[in-house]
Design a protein around this motif. Sequence first.
Motif, PDB file in Angstrom:
ATOM      1  N   MET A   1     -29.810  64.736 -17.018  1.00 30.52           N
ATOM      2  CA  MET A   1     -30.916  64.938 -16.101  1.00 30.52           C
ATOM      3  C   MET A   1     -31.738  63.660 -16.005  1.00 30.52           C
ATOM      4  O   MET A   1     -31.940  62.963 -16.979  1.00 30.52           O
ATOM      5  CB  MET A   1     -31.823  66.066 -16.582  1.00 30.52           C
ATOM      6  N   SER A   2     -32.196  63.377 -14.839  1.00 32.03           N
ATOM      7  CA  SER A   2     -32.983  62.169 -14.604  1.00 32.03           C
ATOM      8  C   SER A   2     -34.467  62.488 -14.677  1.00 32.03           C
ATOM      9  O   SER A   2     -34.903  63.538 -14.234  1.00 32.03           O
ATOM     10  CB  SER A   2     -32.654  61.607 -13.229  1.00 32.03           C
ATOM     11  N   SER A   3     -35.218  61.564 -15.211  1.00 34.99           N
ATOM     12  CA  SER A   3     -36.673  61.709 -15.201  1.00 34.99           C
ATOM     13  C   SER A   3     -37.307  60.721 -14.227  1.00 34.99           C
ATOM     14  O   SER A   3     -38.495  60.500 -14.267  1.00 34.99           O
ATOM     15  CB  SER A   3     -37.234  61.498 -16.604  1.00 34.99           C
ATOM     16  N   LEU A   4     -36.485  60.147 -13.343  1.00 32.21           N
ATOM     17  CA  LEU A   4     -37.004  59.172 -12.385  1.00 32.21           C
ATOM     18  C   LEU A   4     -37.843  59.860 -11.315  1.00 32.21           C
ATOM     19  O   LEU A   4     -37.447  60.873 -10.755  1.00 32.21           O
ATOM     20  CB  LEU A   4     -35.863  58.425 -11.698  1.00 32.21           C
ATOM     21  N   VAL A   5     -39.005  59.281 -11.066  1.00 27.24           N
ATOM     22  CA  VAL A   5     -39.894  59.729  -9.995  1.00 27.24           C
ATOM     23  C   VAL A   5     -40.389  58.469  -9.302  1.00 27.24           C
ATOM     24  O   VAL A   5     -40.690  57.474  -9.955  1.00 27.24           O
ATOM     25  CB  VAL A   5     -41.089  60.539 -10.553  1.00 27.24           C
ATOM     26  N   THR A   6     -40.465  58.516  -7.982  1.00 32.08           N
ATOM     27  CA  THR A   6     -40.971  57.362  -7.238  1.00 32.08           C
ATOM     28  C   THR A   6     -42.415  57.621  -6.820  1.00 32.08           C
ATOM     29  O   THR A   6     -42.848  58.768  -6.698  1.00 32.08           O
ATOM     30  CB  THR A   6     -40.100  57.074  -6.007  1.00 32.08           C
ATOM     31  N   ILE A   7     -43.139  56.540  -6.616  1.00 34.69           N
ATOM     32  CA  ILE A   7     -44.553  56.628  -6.255  1.00 34.69           C
ATOM     33  C   ILE A   7     -44.857  55.593  -5.174  1.00 34.69           C
ATOM     34  O   ILE A   7     -44.237  54.523  -5.145  1.00 34.69           O
ATOM     35  CB  ILE A   7     -45.456  56.416  -7.491  1.00 34.69           C
ATOM     36  N   ASP A   8     -45.788  55.931  -4.305  1.00 37.21           N
ATOM     37  CA  ASP A   8     -46.235  54.982  -3.287  1.00 37.21           C
ATOM     38  C   ASP A   8     -47.706  55.242  -2.992  1.00 37.21           C
ATOM     39  O   ASP A   8     -48.139  56.401  -2.978  1.00 37.21           O
ATOM     40  CB  ASP A   8     -45.426  55.123  -1.997  1.00 37.21           C
ATOM     41  N   PHE A   9     -48.445  54.188  -2.778  1.00 37.66           N
ATOM     42  CA  PHE A   9     -49.854  54.276  -2.378  1.00 37.66           C
ATOM     43  C   PHE A   9     -50.025  53.709  -0.979  1.00 37.66           C
ATOM     44  O   PHE A   9     -49.349  52.756  -0.600  1.00 37.66           O
ATOM     45  CB  PHE A   9     -50.748  53.456  -3.315  1.00 37.66           C
ATOM     46  N   GLU A  10     -50.955  54.285  -0.229  1.00 38.36           N
ATOM     47  CA  GLU A  10     -51.490  53.672   0.981  1.00 38.36           C
ATOM     48  C   GLU A  10     -52.906  53.245   0.627  1.00 38.36           C
ATOM     49  O   GLU A  10     -53.535  53.831  -0.255  1.00 38.36           O
ATOM     50  CB  GLU A  10     -51.495  54.650   2.158  1.00 38.36           C
ATOM     51  N   ALA A  11     -53.395  52.222   1.306  1.00 36.62           N
ATOM     52  CA  ALA A  11     -54.693  51.659   0.940  1.00 36.62           C
ATOM     53  C   ALA A  11     -55.509  51.290   2.167  1.00 36.62           C
ATOM     54  O   ALA A  11     -55.005  51.231   3.284  1.00 36.62           O
ATOM     55  CB  ALA A  11     -54.495  50.436   0.058  1.00 36.62           C
TER      56      ALA A  11
END
Length: 189
Positions: A1-11
């Motif tokens: 199982m993968s624990s990878l999570v992606t994240i992105d911010f707008e500013a």
Amino acid sequence: MSSLVTIDFEASCLPRDGRSYPIEVGIADMAGWSRAWLIRPEAEWRGWTWRAEAQALHGIERDQLDREGLPAKLVMAELNACLAGRDVIADHDLDRVWLATLSEAAGIRPAFRIRHVAELLDEWRPSADVLERAVEGADRGVLRRHRAEPDALWLAHLVGALGVDRRAVRPAFRWADAAPGKPALQNAA
């Protein structure tokens, strides 16, 4: 199982254009789950830079943040609840800057560390052809960009195509019934 999570911010703008603050954050896991939070500007950010060019790109208006945005403290607490113990991936170093700005305003330290996707590329060493196909697949999978949730989903598609068998991945999160004022999601791990 993968624990990878992606994240992105707008500013509110890019730092080269002035003092910027985060206005939206989105996350996505390799199973296709995603979530985003609009961030209500903190009082200490009120004099910071807002650029019309950034607004034209992401389509988020300042008054929308005042109406629909959540306090930094709540957003940071929910991010920590979702991302503690996960390997969090971003496609730009500025996401670390905006996480630090959010964390400082909330008075809550992150329970996770953001890694740049280039670190995964260095580890996995995909060929140029594999990388090109992964980018094309991510482009086909996410048509709308420049909002935090779709951008996090795009990166999850890319990372998934490069190194993760989606059939072997269980969702990182599940929604729980929650009363107002209580966290609406739980870590599935």
